[in-house]
Design a protein around this motif. Structure first.
Motif, short mmCIF file in Angstrom:
data_model
loop_
_atom_site.label_atom_id
_atom_site.label_comp_id
_atom_site.label_asym_id
_atom_site.label_seq_id
_atom_site.Cartn_x
_atom_site.Cartn_y
_atom_site.Cartn_z
N LEU A 9 -4.79 -3.50 -8.47
CA LEU A 9 -4.88 -4.40 -7.31
C LEU A 9 -3.52 -4.56 -6.63
O LEU A 9 -3.44 -4.66 -5.41
N ARG A 10 -2.46 -4.59 -7.41
CA ARG A 10 -1.11 -4.73 -6.86
C ARG A 10 -0.77 -3.55 -5.95
O ARG A 10 -0.07 -3.68 -4.96
N TYR A 17 -0.81 -8.17 -0.86
CA TYR A 17 -0.20 -9.39 -0.30
C TYR A 17 -0.39 -10.60 -1.22
O TYR A 17 0.46 -11.50 -1.25
N ILE A 18 -1.47 -10.62 -1.98
CA ILE A 18 -1.75 -11.76 -2.86
C ILE A 18 -0.63 -11.91 -3.89
O ILE A 18 -0.19 -13.03 -4.17
N PHE A 19 -0.17 -10.81 -4.43
CA PHE A 19 0.87 -10.86 -5.46
C PHE A 19 2.21 -11.30 -4.89
O PHE A 19 3.06 -11.80 -5.61
N HIS A 20 2.39 -11.11 -3.61
CA HIS A 20 3.62 -11.57 -2.96
C HIS A 20 3.47 -13.03 -2.52
O HIS A 20 4.32 -13.86 -2.82
N ASP A 21 2.40 -13.34 -1.80
CA ASP A 21 2.21 -14.68 -1.24
C ASP A 21 1.94 -15.74 -2.30
O ASP A 21 2.27 -16.91 -2.09
N ILE A 26 0.66 -17.46 -9.55
CA ILE A 26 0.33 -16.50 -10.61
C ILE A 26 1.19 -16.78 -11.85
O ILE A 26 0.69 -16.82 -12.97
N VAL A 27 2.48 -16.99 -11.63
CA VAL A 27 3.38 -17.31 -12.74
C VAL A 27 2.94 -18.62 -13.40
O VAL A 27 2.97 -18.74 -14.63
#
Length: 129
Positions: A9-10, A17-21, A26-27
């Motif tokens: 997905l990344r 964009y989800i992993f950036h925004d 997430i963390v």
């Protein structure tokens, strides 16, 4: 499986964009998960309870080791320090790529009986009785 899915997905432009925004969220999910694991370990294992040499300290180290590995694998900065895996004996149960398969469990053409050769010409069939 989850590491593989997150990695896919990344790299997908529709999901990247989800992993950036939402990196902080997430963390935080990983942080909440390890806290829940540690709380559960404390609930199940008090300082004096051991099960075949496993206690709460060993289990917490095992969970931290796994979290470090997973977060590193999905490209996130791990929220725990790198620690040695205290349960290396568990790798043979948690890493399916290391499973050994017996030759009797594999499909092998070496011991098949009565197999028909698919490359026999039609006129050769007349010679069989």
């Amino acid at each position: 499986m989850s590491v593989y899915l997150i990695d896919r997905l990344r790299k997908d432009p529709d999901w990247a964009y989800i992993f950036h925004d939402y990196n902080d969220e997430i963390v935080q999910l990983y942080s909440d998960a390890i806290k829940a694991d540690f709380d559960w370990i404390d609930y199940c294992y008090t300082d004096d309870v051991q099960l075949l040499g496993v206690n709460n300290k060993v289990l917490k180290q095992f969970v931290a080791n796994n979290l470090y590995t997973v977060m590193n694998a999905v490209g996130l900065e791990p929220i725990v320090d790198k620690v040695q895996n205290p349960c290396t004996w568990a790798n043979k149960y948690t890493r399916p790529s290391t499973f050994q398969v017996s030759s009797k469990e594999k499909t092998s053409g070496l011991y098949l009986l009565g197999v028909v050769d698919q490359h026999i010409a039609a006129d050769e069939w007349a010679s069989f009785k």
